[in-house]
Design an enzyme around this catalytic site. Structure first.
Site, PDB file in Angstrom:
ATOM      1  N   LEU A  38      28.025 -47.035 -18.124  1.00  8.96           N
ATOM      2  CA  LEU A  38      26.951 -47.073 -19.496  1.00  8.96           C
ATOM      3  C   LEU A  38      28.193 -46.209 -20.745  1.00  8.96           C
ATOM      4  O   LEU A  38      28.943 -45.954 -20.541  1.00  8.96           O
ATOM      5  CB  LEU A  38      25.967 -46.034 -19.299  1.00  8.96           C
ATOM      6  CG  LEU A  38      25.032 -46.483 -18.045  1.00  8.96           C
ATOM      7  CD1 LEU A  38      23.814 -45.598 -17.775  1.00  8.96           C
ATOM      8  CD2 LEU A  38      24.260 -47.828 -18.599  1.00  8.96           C
ATOM      9  N   GLY A 268      38.378 -53.852 -39.323  1.00  8.97           N
ATOM     10  CA  GLY A 268      36.973 -53.901 -39.328  1.00  8.97           C
ATOM     11  C   GLY A 268      36.173 -54.423 -38.264  1.00  8.97           C
ATOM     12  O   GLY A 268      36.942 -54.996 -37.187  1.00  8.97           O
ATOM     13  N   HIS A 441      35.933 -13.572 -40.872  1.00  5.89           N
ATOM     14  CA  HIS A 441      37.267 -13.712 -41.302  1.00  5.89           C
ATOM     15  C   HIS A 441      38.170 -13.152 -39.741  1.00  5.89           C
ATOM     16  O   HIS A 441      37.791 -12.349 -39.246  1.00  5.89           O
ATOM     17  CB  HIS A 441      37.640 -12.568 -42.199  1.00  5.89           C
ATOM     18  CG  HIS A 441      39.073 -12.324 -42.672  1.00  5.89           C
ATOM     19  ND1 HIS A 441      39.837 -13.435 -43.238  1.00  5.89           N
ATOM     20  CD2 HIS A 441      39.883 -11.244 -42.313  1.00  5.89           C
ATOM     21  CE1 HIS A 441      41.144 -13.025 -43.340  1.00  5.89           C
ATOM     22  NE2 HIS A 441      41.150 -11.953 -42.760  1.00  5.89           N
TER      23      HIS A 441
HETATM   24  P1  NAI Z   1      37.794 -50.163 -41.797  1.00  9.42           P
HETATM   25  O1  NAI Z   1      37.044 -51.245 -42.464  1.00  9.42           O
HETATM   26  O2  NAI Z   1      37.655 -48.697 -41.667  1.00  9.42           O
HETATM   27  O3  NAI Z   1      39.185 -50.450 -42.080  1.00  9.42           O
HETATM   28  C1  NAI Z   1      40.026 -51.955 -42.290  1.00  9.42           C
HETATM   29  C2  NAI Z   1      41.008 -51.970 -43.269  1.00  9.42           C
HETATM   30  O4  NAI Z   1      41.494 -53.121 -43.096  1.00  9.42           O
HETATM   31  C3  NAI Z   1      40.596 -51.771 -44.560  1.00  9.42           C
HETATM   32  O5  NAI Z   1      41.266 -50.751 -45.215  1.00  9.42           O
HETATM   33  C4  NAI Z   1      40.997 -53.257 -45.299  1.00  9.42           C
HETATM   34  O6  NAI Z   1      41.220 -53.258 -46.503  1.00  9.42           O
HETATM   35  C5  NAI Z   1      41.930 -53.455 -44.305  1.00  9.42           C
HETATM   36  N1  NAI Z   1      42.325 -55.031 -44.185  1.00  9.42           N
HETATM   37  C6  NAI Z   1      41.489 -56.000 -44.348  1.00  9.42           C
HETATM   38  N2  NAI Z   1      42.065 -57.042 -44.114  1.00  9.42           N
HETATM   39  C7  NAI Z   1      43.298 -56.933 -44.340  1.00  9.42           C
HETATM   40  C8  NAI Z   1      44.494 -57.937 -44.444  1.00  9.42           C
HETATM   41  N3  NAI Z   1      44.515 -59.132 -44.478  1.00  9.42           N
HETATM   42  N4  NAI Z   1      45.774 -57.304 -44.436  1.00  9.42           N
HETATM   43  C9  NAI Z   1      45.774 -55.794 -44.511  1.00  9.42           C
HETATM   44  N5  NAI Z   1      44.803 -55.197 -44.485  1.00  9.42           N
HETATM   45  C10 NAI Z   1      43.535 -55.557 -44.282  1.00  9.42           C
HETATM   46  O7  NAI Z   1      37.829 -50.781 -40.091  1.00  9.42           O
HETATM   47  P2  NAI Z   1      38.512 -50.256 -38.810  1.00  9.42           P
HETATM   48  O8  NAI Z   1      39.397 -49.364 -38.985  1.00  9.42           O
HETATM   49  O9  NAI Z   1      38.804 -51.566 -38.008  1.00  9.42           O
HETATM   50  O10 NAI Z   1      37.077 -49.840 -38.014  1.00  9.42           O
HETATM   51  C11 NAI Z   1      35.966 -50.555 -38.031  1.00  9.42           C
HETATM   52  C12 NAI Z   1      34.968 -49.603 -37.848  1.00  9.42           C
HETATM   53  O11 NAI Z   1      34.843 -48.674 -36.724  1.00  9.42           O
HETATM   54  C13 NAI Z   1      34.662 -48.939 -39.273  1.00  9.42           C
HETATM   55  O12 NAI Z   1      33.500 -48.928 -39.658  1.00  9.42           O
HETATM   56  C14 NAI Z   1      35.018 -47.464 -38.838  1.00  9.42           C
HETATM   57  O13 NAI Z   1      34.073 -46.394 -39.616  1.00  9.42           O
HETATM   58  C15 NAI Z   1      34.528 -47.516 -37.326  1.00  9.42           C
HETATM   59  N6  NAI Z   1      35.189 -46.341 -36.658  1.00  9.42           N
HETATM   60  C16 NAI Z   1      35.079 -45.007 -36.876  1.00  9.42           C
HETATM   61  C17 NAI Z   1      35.691 -44.009 -36.483  1.00  9.42           C
HETATM   62  C18 NAI Z   1      35.297 -42.610 -36.720  1.00  9.42           C
HETATM   63  O14 NAI Z   1      34.293 -42.423 -37.242  1.00  9.42           O
HETATM   64  N7  NAI Z   1      36.198 -41.719 -36.172  1.00  9.42           N
HETATM   65  C19 NAI Z   1      36.733 -44.583 -35.300  1.00  9.42           C
HETATM   66  C20 NAI Z   1      37.011 -45.709 -35.244  1.00  9.42           C
HETATM   67  C21 NAI Z   1      36.228 -46.759 -35.859  1.00  9.42           C
END
Ligand code: NAI
Length: 462
Positions: A38, A268, A441
Site C-alpha cells: 500500500l 512533469g 531563542h
Molecule cells: P515539474 O513540473 O516540477 O518540473 C518539470 C520541469 O521540466 C519544468 O521546469 C519544465 O520547464 C521542464 N521541461 C519540460 N520540458 C522540457 C524540455 N524539453 N527540456 C528541458 N526542460 C523541460 O515536474 P517534476 O519535477 O517532474 O515533478 C512532477 C510533479 O511531482 C510536480 O507536480 C511536483 O510538484 C511533484 N513532486 C513534488 C515533490 C515535492 O513536493 N517535494 C517531489 C517530487 C515531485
C-alpha cells in the site's frame, strides 16, 4: 444491496487517507490496489524513498564538509550504495506496513488487483465484480516523458528508476529543473556524480517566487551542480549503457549535446487512469486529460468521485490527502472542504525551499498592493551555529491591511517553518500578529518572526 458504501481505487496518500476517514465516519469501505504494497507512488517510489536518500546523502555532506570545522576529526565515511538502498527499502517497508496496520485497525478491505469500472456503482477486478454506493478514483499520476526519449529505467530513467540505480553514475544529466530533478539531482551530486540540469525555461522551479528561485539556483551551483537554462531537450540518443542528451538553446537555436551515464527525465507528471474504462463510462475529462470534478469532487457520473493527481491542481501528496479527507466527509453527509489558497509546497533539498500562497509575481499580475518583509538566516544565531545560514525568509503582506498573502523560505528546515505561516494564513493573520508572537531563542523560527517584523517597523537583527 451494494457490498460496500465506498470503494476507493488507489492506495496512495489520497486514497488511503480517504478510506481511513470514511471508515472512521462509519462507512463500510474497500480499497483496490494492484501494487504488492500500500502507499502508492509516494510511499513506494516517490516522497518517502527520495527523502531517505536525501537524508543519507546530506549526512555524508555533513561528515565531509562540516565535521572537521566542529572539531570532529576522523576519516570521512565512504558510500556503500547497496547498504544505502537497503536502508531506503527498509524505510519504505516500515511505512507501507504501517498503512496495512491502519487498514486492519479501521476494518478496511484491501481488494488486491487493478480496478476497472464497467458501470456506475461497480468495480471489476479480474472476473470479480464488486458493487458500491460511492466510488472514489484516487489513481494518481505517472511520469510524462518527452517525444524522442525512450525510458528503460536503467540508463534513461524516471524518478522511479533513479531511486534504484545499480551504481552511482559518474555523469548524470537531469532533464527538467523542477522539484524531482533538483531533489534527486542534488542527492547524486552529494554522492559524487557530476550532475547537469537542463531546463527549458529561463529559471528553475517555475511557478515559485522568482527571487527564491534565483537564490536557489546560486546555492545549487555552489554545491557543484551545473545548470543550463533556456535549453529545450530534443532527444536522447542511447548506445549501450551510455546516452547523449541533445538540446537546443532557445536564445540562438544552437544545438549542443551532453554525454551521460544516466539521464533522469523529470519533465512533469500526468494523470494515471489507464484501464479504468473512463471512456466507455463517459467520464468528462479536462483538455489536459484530468478527470473533471465539481467543488465536491463529483464527476459527471452519479456516485463517482475523483481526487488527487488525477484531477486538476498541484500534484502534491498532501493536497491529495486533504481532498481524500474532504470527499470522505462529503460522502458521509458532512461538510468537507480544502482551502486551496493555503497549500504549502516544499522542495526537500539542502537548504529546503518552502512556499505558501501568493508569489511576488502573482501579486504584481493582479495589481494587488503589497509589502515585502525579508530576513536572511545570516542574522539567525542558530543557523550560524549549524552551518545553515544560506537563505532567507520572505513574507508578502497586503500593503494596507497587513494581512499575510504569501510566504517563501529558502533555508534550514524551511519545510517545517512554513507551517506557522500556513496556520497564520488560515486564521487571516496580519504580519504583525506573527511579529508579536514570542518565538523561542535560539531557533530557526526567529527568522520567520524577523521577516514579519520587516513588514512593519523593521527586524531587530538586520
Ligand atoms: P515539474 O513540473 O516540477 O518540473 C518539470 C520541469 O521540466 C519544468 O521546469 C519544465 O520547464 C521542464 N521541461 C519540460 N520540458 C522540457 C524540455 N524539453 N527540456 C528541458 N526542460 C523541460 O515536474 P517534476 O519535477 O517532474 O515533478 C512532477 C510533479 O511531482 C510536480 O507536480 C511536483 O510538484 C511533484 N513532486 C513534488 C515533490 C515535492 O513536493 N517535494 C517531489 C517530487 C515531485
Amino acid at each position: 444491496m451494494p457490498s460496500f458504501d465506498l470503494i476507493v481505487i488507489g492506495a496512495g496518500p489520497g486514497g488511503y487517507v480517504c478510506a481511513i476517514r470514511a471508515a472512521q465516519l462509519g462507512l463500510k469501505v474497500a480499497v483496490v490496489e494492484g501494487r504488492e504494497t500500500l502507499g502508492g507512488t509516494c510511499l513506494n517510489v516517490g516522497c518517502i524513498p527520495s527523502k531517505a536518500l536525501l537524508h543519507a546523502s546530506h549526512a555524508l555532506y555533513e561528515a565531509t564538509e562540516t565535521f572537521a570545522k566542529m572539531g570532529l576529526i576522523g576519516p570521512a565515511p565512504s558510500v556503500d550504495w547497496e547498504k544505502m538502498r537497503v536502508y531506503k527499502d527498509d524505510v519504505i517497508a516500515q511505512n507501507t506496513k504501517g498503512i496495512e496496520f491502519l487498514f486492519k485497525k479501521n476494518k478496511i478491505t484491501w481488494l488486491k488487483g487493478w480496478a476497472h469500472i464497467p458501470a456506475a456503482g461497480q468495480v471489476q477486478i479480474g472476473d470479480a465484480i464488486h458493487s458500491a454506493t460511492n466510488i472514489v478514483i484516487a489513481t494518481g499520476s505517472e511520469s510524462a516523458t518527452l517525444p524522442g526519449i525512450t525510458i528503460d529505467e536503467t540508463t534513461v530513467v524516471t524518478s522511479t528508476g533513479a531511486l534504484s540505480l545499480g551504481k552511482i553514475p559518474e555523469n548524470m544529466v537531469v532533464i527538467g529543473g523542477g522539484v524531482i530533478g533538483l531533489e534527486l539531482g542534488s542527492v547524486y551530486a552529494r554522492l559524487g556524480s557530476q550532475v547537469t540540469v537542463v531546463e527549458y525555461l529561463d529559471g528553475l522551479i517555475p511557478g515559485n517566487d522568482a527571487e527564491i528561485a534565483k537564490a536557489f539556483e546560486k546555492i545549487l551551483k555552489k554545491q557543484g551542480l551545473t545548470i543550463i537554462t533556456g535549453a529545450a531537450v530534443q532527444k536522447v540518443a542511447q548506445s549501450g549503457a551510455k546516452a547523449e542528451v541533445i538540446y537546443t538553446l532557445r536564445k540562438d537555436d544552437s544545438t549542443h549535446s551532453l554525454p551521460a551515464d544516466v539521464v533522469l527525465v523529470a519533465t512533469g507528471r500526468r494523470p494515471y487512469t489507464t484501464g479504468l474504462g473512463l471512456d466507455t463510462l463517459g467520464v468528462t475529462l479536462t483538455p489536459r486529460g484530468q478527470i473533471a470534478t465539481n467543488a465536491h469532487y463529483a464527476t459527471n457520473i452519479p456516485g463517482l468521485y475523483a481526487i488527487g493527481d488525477a484531477i486538476p491542481g498541484p500534484m502534491l501528496a498532501h493536497k491529495a490527502e486533504d481532498e481524500g479527507m474532504a470527499v470522505a466527509e462529503i460522502i458521509a453527509g458532512r461538510a468537507g472542504h480544502v482551502n486551496y489558497a493555503v497549500i504549502p509546497g516544499v522542495i526537500y533539498t539542502h537548504p529546503e525551499v518552502a512556499s505558501v500562497g501568493q508569489t511576488e509575481e502573482s501579486l504584481k499580475e493582479q495589481s494587488h498592493p503589497y509589502k515585502v518583509g525579508r530576513f536572511s538566516f545570516m542574522g539567525n544565531g542558530r543557523a550560524k551555529a549549524n552551518f545553515a545560514a544560506d537563505g532567507f525568509v520572505k513574507i508578502l503582506a497586503d500593503a494596507k491591511t497587513d494581512r499575510i498573502l504569501g510566504a517563501h523560505i529558502i533555508g534550514p528546515s524551511a519545510g517545517d517553518l512554513i507551517h506557522e505561516i500556513c496556520v497564520a494564513m488560515e486564521f487571516g493573520a496580519a504580519a504583525e500578529d506573527l511579529a508579536r508572537t514570542c518565538h523561542a531563542h535560539p531557533t530557526y523560527s526567529e527568522a520567520v518572526r524577523e521577516a514579519a517584523l520587516a513588514c512593519g517597523d523593521g527586524p531587530i537583527h538586520a
